[in-house]
Enzyme design. Structure first.
Site, mmCIF file in Angstrom:
data_model
loop_
_atom_site.group_PDB
_atom_site.id
_atom_site.type_symbol
_atom_site.label_atom_id
_atom_site.label_comp_id
_atom_site.label_asym_id
_atom_site.label_seq_id
_atom_site.Cartn_x
_atom_site.Cartn_y
_atom_site.Cartn_z
ATOM 1 N N LYS A 46 0.763 -1.147 0.005
ATOM 2 C CA LYS A 46 0.221 -0.091 -0.061
ATOM 3 C C LYS A 46 0.889 1.388 0.055
ATOM 4 C CE LYS A 46 -4.000 -2.094 2.400
ATOM 5 N NZ LYS A 46 -4.921 -2.029 3.578
ATOM 6 N N ARG A 82 -1.566 -14.429 4.388
ATOM 7 C CA ARG A 82 -2.222 -13.604 5.629
ATOM 8 C C ARG A 82 -1.696 -13.785 6.998
ATOM 9 N NH1 ARG A 82 -7.182 -11.673 4.386
ATOM 10 N NH2 ARG A 82 -7.844 -11.652 6.051
ATOM 11 N N PHE A 133 -15.782 3.013 6.866
ATOM 12 C CA PHE A 133 -14.604 3.378 6.314
ATOM 13 C C PHE A 133 -14.304 3.291 4.836
ATOM 14 C CE2 PHE A 133 -14.293 -0.989 7.921
ATOM 15 C CZ PHE A 133 -13.779 -1.609 6.865
ATOM 16 N N ASN A 149 -1.891 0.214 6.938
ATOM 17 C CA ASN A 149 -1.585 -0.996 7.265
ATOM 18 C C ASN A 149 -0.539 -1.774 6.449
ATOM 19 O OD1 ASN A 149 -3.674 -2.025 5.676
ATOM 20 N ND2 ASN A 149 -4.444 -3.389 7.012
ATOM 21 N N ARG A 193 2.688 -6.315 9.116
ATOM 22 C CA ARG A 193 2.068 -5.177 9.609
ATOM 23 C C ARG A 193 2.478 -4.680 11.003
ATOM 24 N NH1 ARG A 193 -4.027 -7.507 7.484
ATOM 25 N NH2 ARG A 193 -4.063 -6.275 5.606
ATOM 26 N N THR A 196 -5.041 -7.370 10.809
ATOM 27 C CA THR A 196 -5.558 -5.892 9.911
ATOM 28 C C THR A 196 -5.078 -4.765 10.793
ATOM 29 O OG1 THR A 196 -7.727 -7.146 9.302
ATOM 30 C CG2 THR A 196 -7.275 -4.663 9.023
HETATM 31 P P1 CMP Z 1 -7.410 -4.742 3.795
HETATM 32 O O1 CMP Z 1 -6.884 -6.058 4.034
HETATM 33 O O2 CMP Z 1 -6.777 -3.780 2.538
HETATM 34 O O3 CMP Z 1 -8.961 -4.681 3.395
HETATM 35 C C1 CMP Z 1 -9.635 -3.594 3.947
HETATM 36 C C2 CMP Z 1 -9.028 -2.573 4.446
HETATM 37 O O4 CMP Z 1 -9.830 -1.588 5.176
HETATM 38 C C3 CMP Z 1 -8.269 -3.213 5.653
HETATM 39 O O5 CMP Z 1 -7.297 -3.636 5.046
HETATM 40 C C4 CMP Z 1 -7.870 -1.613 6.575
HETATM 41 O O6 CMP Z 1 -6.879 -1.252 6.097
HETATM 42 C C5 CMP Z 1 -8.963 -0.801 6.234
HETATM 43 N N1 CMP Z 1 -9.672 -0.669 7.349
HETATM 44 C C6 CMP Z 1 -9.988 0.721 7.936
HETATM 45 N N2 CMP Z 1 -10.814 0.515 8.991
HETATM 46 C C7 CMP Z 1 -10.984 -0.570 9.176
HETATM 47 C C8 CMP Z 1 -11.941 -1.171 10.042
HETATM 48 N N3 CMP Z 1 -12.392 -0.568 11.311
HETATM 49 N N4 CMP Z 1 -11.970 -2.698 10.235
HETATM 50 C C9 CMP Z 1 -11.251 -3.348 9.032
HETATM 51 N N5 CMP Z 1 -10.302 -2.806 7.970
HETATM 52 C C10 CMP Z 1 -10.463 -1.498 8.240
#
Ligand code: CMP
Length: 133
Positions: free
Chosen positions: A9, A85, A57, A112, A102, A91
């Site tokens: 990212k 993963r 979000f 992240n 991460r 996350t």
């Molecule tokens: P990613 O694995 O790219 O998939 C969706 C993205 O939403 C996640 O990583 C996070 O970077 C982003 N995100 C932002 N806020 C939230 C949240 N509250 N819960 C989960 N993902 C979030």
């Protein structure tokens, strides 16, 4: 052999962490079958993250993914989806295990550092999204 999509990212590309993150995949037996650095539009990001469109979000997420260059990759290996993963960690970087990408590089739940497909079905869709033949 399974394939999955990985994205480095904007926060990580900006800090020149691309090669360090790629090394983690390679050392853990995930081959990088294809890789490209791109800068997508907000419309493209909205399409990519469509599964999250009902989430509060969503808009910020799409603005963020399109805010700067990203590196998209096809990773291949045994159980590539699950393995990627595991290497990424939770996350939220604050909840990610020691040694995960991460935990090492993530700044916040938004910034992240990496994305990885979460299922075989999504891996196919996501690979096709960025690497249409
Ligand atoms: P990613 O694995 O790219 O998939 C969706 C993205 O939403 C996640 O990583 C996070 O970077 C982003 N995100 C932002 N806020 C939230 C949240 N509250 N819960 C989960 N993902 C979030």
């Amino acid at each position: 052999m399974e394939q999955t999509l990985s994205i480095i990212k904007p926060d990580a590309v900006e800090r020149n962490l691309g090669d360090e993150i790629k090394d983690i995949f390679i050392k853990n037996h995930l081959k990088i079958k294809d890789s490209k650095k791109i800068h997508i539009s907000k419309e493209e990001a909205s399409e990519f993250y469509k599964v999250h469109q009902s989430k509060p979000f969503y808009d910020a997420l799409c603005s963020y993914l399109s805010s700067g260059p990203i590196i998209v990759m096809i990773l291949e290996g045994e159980n590539a989806i699950k393995e990627n993963r595991r290497l990424m960690g939770a996350t939220n970087p604050k909840e990610a295990e020691e040694g995960t990408i991460r935990k090492l590089y993530g700044i916040s739940i938004d910034k992240n550092s990496v994305h990885g497909s979460d299922s075989l079905e999504n891996a196919k869709k996501e690979i096709n999204f960025f690497f249409k033949n």
